[in-house]
Structure formats: C-alpha cells, structure tokens
Scaffold this motif. Structure first.
Motif, PDB file in Angstrom:
ATOM      1  N   LEU A 125     -13.829   0.665  24.675  1.00  0.00           N
ATOM      2  CA  LEU A 125     -13.917   2.116  24.561  1.00  0.00           C
ATOM      3  C   LEU A 125     -13.196   2.541  23.284  1.00  0.00           C
ATOM      4  O   LEU A 125     -12.358   1.793  22.772  1.00  0.00           O
ATOM      5  N   PRO A 126     -13.464   3.740  22.777  1.00  0.00           N
ATOM      6  CA  PRO A 126     -12.701   4.207  21.619  1.00  0.00           C
ATOM      7  C   PRO A 126     -11.207   4.262  21.974  1.00  0.00           C
ATOM      8  O   PRO A 126     -10.838   4.761  23.043  1.00  0.00           O
ATOM      9  N   LEU A 127     -10.377   3.736  21.096  1.00  0.00           N
ATOM     10  CA  LEU A 127      -8.942   3.655  21.362  1.00  0.00           C
ATOM     11  C   LEU A 127      -8.336   5.023  21.666  1.00  0.00           C
ATOM     12  O   LEU A 127      -7.545   5.166  22.603  1.00  0.00           O
ATOM     13  N   ASP A 128      -8.723   6.026  20.888  1.00  0.00           N
ATOM     14  CA  ASP A 128      -8.207   7.379  21.133  1.00  0.00           C
ATOM     15  C   ASP A 128      -8.553   7.850  22.542  1.00  0.00           C
ATOM     16  O   ASP A 128      -7.751   8.522  23.190  1.00  0.00           O
ATOM     17  N   GLY A 129      -9.736   7.490  23.012  1.00  0.00           N
ATOM     18  CA  GLY A 129     -10.155   7.872  24.350  1.00  0.00           C
ATOM     19  C   GLY A 129      -9.309   7.213  25.429  1.00  0.00           C
ATOM     20  O   GLY A 129      -8.952   7.853  26.424  1.00  0.00           O
ATOM     21  N   VAL A 130      -8.991   5.943  25.226  1.00  0.00           N
ATOM     22  CA  VAL A 130      -8.146   5.227  26.189  1.00  0.00           C
ATOM     23  C   VAL A 130      -6.745   5.843  26.230  1.00  0.00           C
ATOM     24  O   VAL A 130      -6.202   6.109  27.304  1.00  0.00           O
ATOM     25  N   ILE A 131      -6.189   6.096  25.066  1.00  0.00           N
ATOM     26  CA  ILE A 131      -4.850   6.695  24.991  1.00  0.00           C
ATOM     27  C   ILE A 131      -4.861   8.090  25.622  1.00  0.00           C
ATOM     28  O   ILE A 131      -3.950   8.455  26.371  1.00  0.00           O
ATOM     29  N   ASP A 132      -5.912   8.860  25.349  1.00  0.00           N
ATOM     30  CA  ASP A 132      -6.024  10.205  25.940  1.00  0.00           C
ATOM     31  C   ASP A 132      -6.132  10.143  27.462  1.00  0.00           C
ATOM     32  O   ASP A 132      -5.527  10.966  28.158  1.00  0.00           O
ATOM     33  N   GLN A 133      -6.895   9.180  27.978  1.00  0.00           N
ATOM     34  CA  GLN A 133      -6.999   9.031  29.432  1.00  0.00           C
ATOM     35  C   GLN A 133      -5.640   8.710  30.050  1.00  0.00           C
ATOM     36  O   GLN A 133      -5.270   9.268  31.086  1.00  0.00           O
ATOM     37  N   CYS A 134      -4.889   7.817  29.393  1.00  0.00           N
ATOM     38  CA  CYS A 134      -3.546   7.476  29.877  1.00  0.00           C
ATOM     39  C   CYS A 134      -2.635   8.700  29.816  1.00  0.00           C
ATOM     40  O   CYS A 134      -1.897   8.982  30.767  1.00  0.00           O
ATOM     41  N   SER A 135      -2.693   9.424  28.726  1.00  0.00           N
ATOM     42  CA  SER A 135      -1.873  10.612  28.546  1.00  0.00           C
ATOM     43  C   SER A 135      -2.190  11.664  29.605  1.00  0.00           C
ATOM     44  O   SER A 135      -1.291  12.241  30.220  1.00  0.00           O
ATOM     45  N   ASP A 136      -3.482  11.913  29.821  1.00  0.00           N
ATOM     46  CA  ASP A 136      -3.896  12.892  30.828  1.00  0.00           C
ATOM     47  C   ASP A 136      -3.413  12.483  32.213  1.00  0.00           C
ATOM     48  O   ASP A 136      -2.946  13.311  32.997  1.00  0.00           O
ATOM     49  N   TRP A 137      -3.528  11.187  32.515  1.00  0.00           N
ATOM     50  CA  TRP A 137      -3.078  10.686  33.814  1.00  0.00           C
ATOM     51  C   TRP A 137      -1.567  10.862  33.978  1.00  0.00           C
ATOM     52  O   TRP A 137      -1.101  11.301  35.027  1.00  0.00           O
ATOM     53  N   LEU A 138      -0.815  10.532  32.927  1.00  0.00           N
ATOM     54  CA  LEU A 138       0.639  10.652  33.015  1.00  0.00           C
ATOM     55  C   LEU A 138       1.061  12.097  33.268  1.00  0.00           C
ATOM     56  O   LEU A 138       2.006  12.353  34.019  1.00  0.00           O
ATOM     57  N   ARG A 139       0.360  13.033  32.668  1.00  0.00           N
ATOM     58  CA  ARG A 139       0.701  14.449  32.832  1.00  0.00           C
ATOM     59  C   ARG A 139       0.191  15.026  34.149  1.00  0.00           C
ATOM     60  O   ARG A 139       0.576  16.119  34.526  1.00  0.00           O
ATOM     61  N   SER A 140      -0.671  14.301  34.826  1.00  0.00           N
ATOM     62  CA  SER A 140      -1.237  14.786  36.084  1.00  0.00           C
ATOM     63  C   SER A 140      -0.387  14.294  37.259  1.00  0.00           C
ATOM     64  O   SER A 140       0.658  13.665  37.058  1.00  0.00           O
ATOM     65  N   ASP A 141      -0.881  14.547  38.457  1.00  0.00           N
ATOM     66  CA  ASP A 141      -0.212  14.011  39.639  1.00  0.00           C
ATOM     67  C   ASP A 141      -1.112  13.006  40.366  1.00  0.00           C
ATOM     68  O   ASP A 141      -0.852  12.661  41.510  1.00  0.00           O
ATOM     69  N   ARG A 142      -2.170  12.546  39.684  1.00  0.00           N
ATOM     70  CA  ARG A 142      -3.069  11.559  40.284  1.00  0.00           C
ATOM     71  C   ARG A 142      -2.301  10.267  40.545  1.00  0.00           C
ATOM     72  O   ARG A 142      -1.566   9.799  39.672  1.00  0.00           O
ATOM     73  N   PRO A 143      -2.489   9.660  41.706  1.00  0.00           N
ATOM     74  CA  PRO A 143      -1.711   8.472  42.055  1.00  0.00           C
ATOM     75  C   PRO A 143      -2.129   7.205  41.317  1.00  0.00           C
ATOM     76  O   PRO A 143      -1.317   6.291  41.150  1.00  0.00           O
ATOM     77  N   GLU A 144      -3.405   7.121  40.881  1.00  0.00           N
ATOM     78  CA  GLU A 144      -3.872   5.878  40.285  1.00  0.00           C
ATOM     79  C   GLU A 144      -4.750   6.142  39.059  1.00  0.00           C
ATOM     80  O   GLU A 144      -5.372   7.191  38.934  1.00  0.00           O
ATOM     81  N   LEU A 145      -4.773   5.125  38.204  1.00  0.00           N
ATOM     82  CA  LEU A 145      -5.633   5.134  37.020  1.00  0.00           C
ATOM     83  C   LEU A 145      -6.124   3.713  36.804  1.00  0.00           C
ATOM     84  O   LEU A 145      -5.344   2.761  36.919  1.00  0.00           O
ATOM     85  N   GLU A 146      -7.396   3.583  36.513  1.00  0.00           N
ATOM     86  CA  GLU A 146      -7.951   2.280  36.115  1.00  0.00           C
ATOM     87  C   GLU A 146      -8.907   2.533  34.965  1.00  0.00           C
ATOM     88  O   GLU A 146      -9.836   3.337  35.095  1.00  0.00           O
ATOM     89  N   ILE A 147      -8.663   1.861  33.854  1.00  0.00           N
ATOM     90  CA  ILE A 147      -9.539   2.000  32.690  1.00  0.00           C
ATOM     91  C   ILE A 147     -10.086   0.629  32.388  1.00  0.00           C
ATOM     92  O   ILE A 147      -9.333  -0.323  32.144  1.00  0.00           O
ATOM     93  N   LYS A 148     -11.408   0.519  32.409  1.00  0.00           N
ATOM     94  CA  LYS A 148     -12.064  -0.736  32.076  1.00  0.00           C
ATOM     95  C   LYS A 148     -13.191  -0.453  31.105  1.00  0.00           C
ATOM     96  O   LYS A 148     -13.585   0.700  30.919  1.00  0.00           O
ATOM     97  N   GLY A 149     -13.696  -1.500  30.481  1.00  0.00           N
ATOM     98  CA  GLY A 149     -14.767  -1.340  29.510  1.00  0.00           C
ATOM     99  C   GLY A 149     -16.025  -0.801  30.145  1.00  0.00           C
ATOM    100  O   GLY A 149     -16.182  -0.807  31.362  1.00  0.00           O
ATOM    101  N   GLN A 150     -16.929  -0.316  29.298  1.00  0.00           N
ATOM    102  CA  GLN A 150     -18.184   0.287  29.805  1.00  0.00           C
ATOM    103  C   GLN A 150     -19.069  -0.741  30.439  1.00  0.00           C
ATOM    104  O   GLN A 150     -19.260  -1.800  29.978  1.00  0.00           O
TER     105      GLN A 150
END
Length: 150
Positions: A125-150
């Motif tokens: 995935l685009p690196l900026d997109g991965v970092i943004d997903q992590c950032s959004d998750w950290l700022r949220s209260d969602r309990p889990e995050l999983e990022i894998k390739g398309q």
C-alpha cells in the motif's frame, strides 16, 4: 532436496535475521514519530514485547513479517525442505502471538498489526496511507487494527 550451503553457513545466515529494528518496523517508527507520536520500543513488560508501545494511547503495535508469522499472502511460502520443522516453528509463532494478544486485551491494551505485505511486494500500500491508518487508529478508541497488502 538438500540445502545448497553447509549447516554452519546456514546457521550463520539465519542468525543474521533480525527480530528487532527490522525495515518494516523502522518505516513505521519514522513515519509515526514524524507525526508527533511518542512510543517505547519492544517493551518487555508487556506480553509479546510489542514493537511499538504508545502508553498515552494504551496501544501496542506489531510489525509482523509475513513469513515468520505465517500470513496468508504472496510473501509467505513454506520451504520445501524440513517442512515439518518450519510448520512447527510458524505454528508456535502464531500461538505465541495469540496468547500475547489475549493477555494484552485482558490488560485493556489496544492491538495493532501491520503486515510486511502492506509495506513491500506487489500488494504493498502507499506508505503515507499505512502511516495515516495507524495514526487514525491511535487517535481513535477502536480496539484493533490490522493492515495487510491489497
């Protein structure tokens, strides 16, 4: 099929494979630090010794290698030699991961996993997109995050 290098050479090669400061981990660290996130590295006080620990956000982030953790993607291919050994090793890694996730959840930590295939290979995935997903998750209260390739 026999190995093409001696046992001593194979042992030296395998001992050179890092478990910390891997390239995927370094990419995540650099990107998240650049966005202002502060974290601890490989905190052994927590189950599974997460790669990145964000105490302020009560979140643990793992950067998993697809081979070592047996991810179902194009980067994982079971070796054709010593198959039983490798299956056992990878299954043990999966069991350790599952126990660590359960223990972290029991301690009310949020858990994120970024798979290597999200950062390299044909499904990256685009690196900026991965970092943004992590950032959004950290700022949220969602309990889990999983990022894998398309």
């Amino acid at each position: 099929m026999a190995d093409i290098v001696s046992t001593a050479v194979r042992s030296r090669m395998m001992s050179g494979i890092r478990s910390t400061n891997t390239k995927p981990e370094m990419v995540l660290r650099k990107g998240l630090h650049g966005l202002g996130f502060r974290f601890r590295l490989n905190d052994r006080r927590l189950p599974g010794s997460p790669d990145l620990v964000f105490p302020k956000h009560r979140a643990a982030l793992f950067a998993h290698g697809c081979f070592w953790h047996g991810h179902d993607c194009h980067l994982f291919r079971l070796p054709s030699t010593r198959t039983d050994f490798w299956l056992g090793k990878i299954n043990r890694n999966r069991e350790v991961d599952a126990r660590a996730y359960t223990a972290l959840r029991d301690q009310e930590w949020r858990i994120g996993v970024v798979w290597e295939c999200a950062l390299k290979g044909r499904t990256r995935l685009p690196l900026d997109g991965v970092i943004d997903q992590c950032s959004d998750w950290l700022r949220s209260d969602r309990p889990e995050l999983e990022i894998k390739g398309q």
